[in-house]
Design a protein around this motif. Sequence first.
Motif, short mmCIF file in Angstrom:
data_model
loop_
_atom_site.label_atom_id
_atom_site.label_comp_id
_atom_site.label_asym_id
_atom_site.label_seq_id
_atom_site.Cartn_x
_atom_site.Cartn_y
_atom_site.Cartn_z
N PRO A 25 -6.51 9.06 19.84
CA PRO A 25 -7.37 9.33 20.93
C PRO A 25 -7.87 7.74 21.34
O PRO A 25 -7.61 6.70 20.82
CB PRO A 25 -8.47 10.07 20.46
N ALA A 26 -8.68 7.87 22.68
CA ALA A 26 -8.75 6.28 23.45
C ALA A 26 -7.67 5.51 23.45
O ALA A 26 -7.92 4.42 23.45
CB ALA A 26 -9.88 5.95 22.37
N ARG A 27 -6.39 6.11 23.66
CA ARG A 27 -5.05 5.25 23.78
C ARG A 27 -5.12 4.32 22.94
O ARG A 27 -4.47 3.14 23.06
CB ARG A 27 -5.16 4.64 25.44
N GLU A 28 -5.39 4.38 21.51
CA GLU A 28 -5.04 3.41 20.53
C GLU A 28 -3.69 3.88 20.21
O GLU A 28 -3.07 4.99 20.06
CB GLU A 28 -6.08 3.88 19.30
N ILE A 29 -3.08 2.73 19.58
CA ILE A 29 -1.70 2.75 18.99
C ILE A 29 -1.93 2.20 17.52
O ILE A 29 -2.38 1.11 17.23
CB ILE A 29 -0.76 1.89 19.72
N HIS A 30 -1.28 2.99 16.57
CA HIS A 30 -1.47 2.41 15.23
C HIS A 30 0.03 2.22 14.95
O HIS A 30 1.04 2.85 15.16
CB HIS A 30 -1.90 3.70 14.23
N LEU A 31 0.03 1.09 14.06
CA LEU A 31 1.55 0.43 13.82
C LEU A 31 1.31 0.35 12.20
O LEU A 31 0.36 -0.18 11.50
CB LEU A 31 1.77 -0.84 14.27
N ARG A 32 2.47 0.61 11.31
CA ARG A 32 2.66 0.09 10.01
C ARG A 32 3.94 0.00 9.82
O ARG A 32 5.08 0.55 10.54
CB ARG A 32 2.02 1.30 9.26
N GLU A 33 4.26 -0.44 8.52
CA GLU A 33 5.72 -0.72 8.17
C GLU A 33 5.86 0.15 6.97
O GLU A 33 4.94 0.22 6.28
CB GLU A 33 5.87 -2.44 7.67
N SER A 34 7.08 0.71 6.74
CA SER A 34 7.43 1.45 5.96
C SER A 34 7.29 1.01 4.49
O SER A 34 6.78 1.80 3.46
CB SER A 34 8.94 2.17 6.12
N ALA A 35 7.47 -0.30 4.15
CA ALA A 35 7.11 -0.98 2.96
C ALA A 35 5.69 -0.94 2.56
O ALA A 35 5.30 -0.71 1.31
CB ALA A 35 7.81 -2.37 2.93
N THR A 36 4.88 -0.94 3.43
CA THR A 36 3.39 -0.90 3.14
C THR A 36 2.76 -0.15 4.00
O THR A 36 2.05 -0.49 5.07
CB THR A 36 2.62 -2.45 3.48
N PRO A 37 2.66 1.38 3.80
CA PRO A 37 2.43 2.40 4.55
C PRO A 37 0.76 2.33 4.58
O PRO A 37 0.08 2.93 5.79
CB PRO A 37 2.92 3.73 4.28
N TYR A 38 0.19 1.64 3.70
CA TYR A 38 -1.24 1.87 3.52
C TYR A 38 -2.05 0.79 4.45
O TYR A 38 -3.22 0.92 4.68
CB TYR A 38 -1.73 1.42 2.07
N ALA A 39 -1.18 -0.16 5.06
CA ALA A 39 -1.89 -1.30 5.73
C ALA A 39 -1.54 -0.76 7.12
O ALA A 39 -0.13 -0.92 7.68
CB ALA A 39 -1.21 -2.42 5.61
#
Length: 62
Positions: A25-39
């Motif tokens: 929501p609110a036009r946010e984009i979340h990015l993560r890398e598969s090697a560290t999905p918690y970050a």
Amino acid sequence: MTELHWQKSSYCEAGSTCIHLASAPAREIHLRESATPYATVITTVTRLHRLLARIKGGDLDH
């Protein structure tokens, strides 16, 4: 909290680490890398667009 639905980058090859994106929501984009999905990095559509334009334009090359 809304559950995010992650999408793997289309440039990802089988067996390699990949970038995953999810919209929120609110036009946010979340990015993560598969090697560290918690970050997770959270940005806006506008800022991500600007970053990608600079990368494609070679502005961030060394």
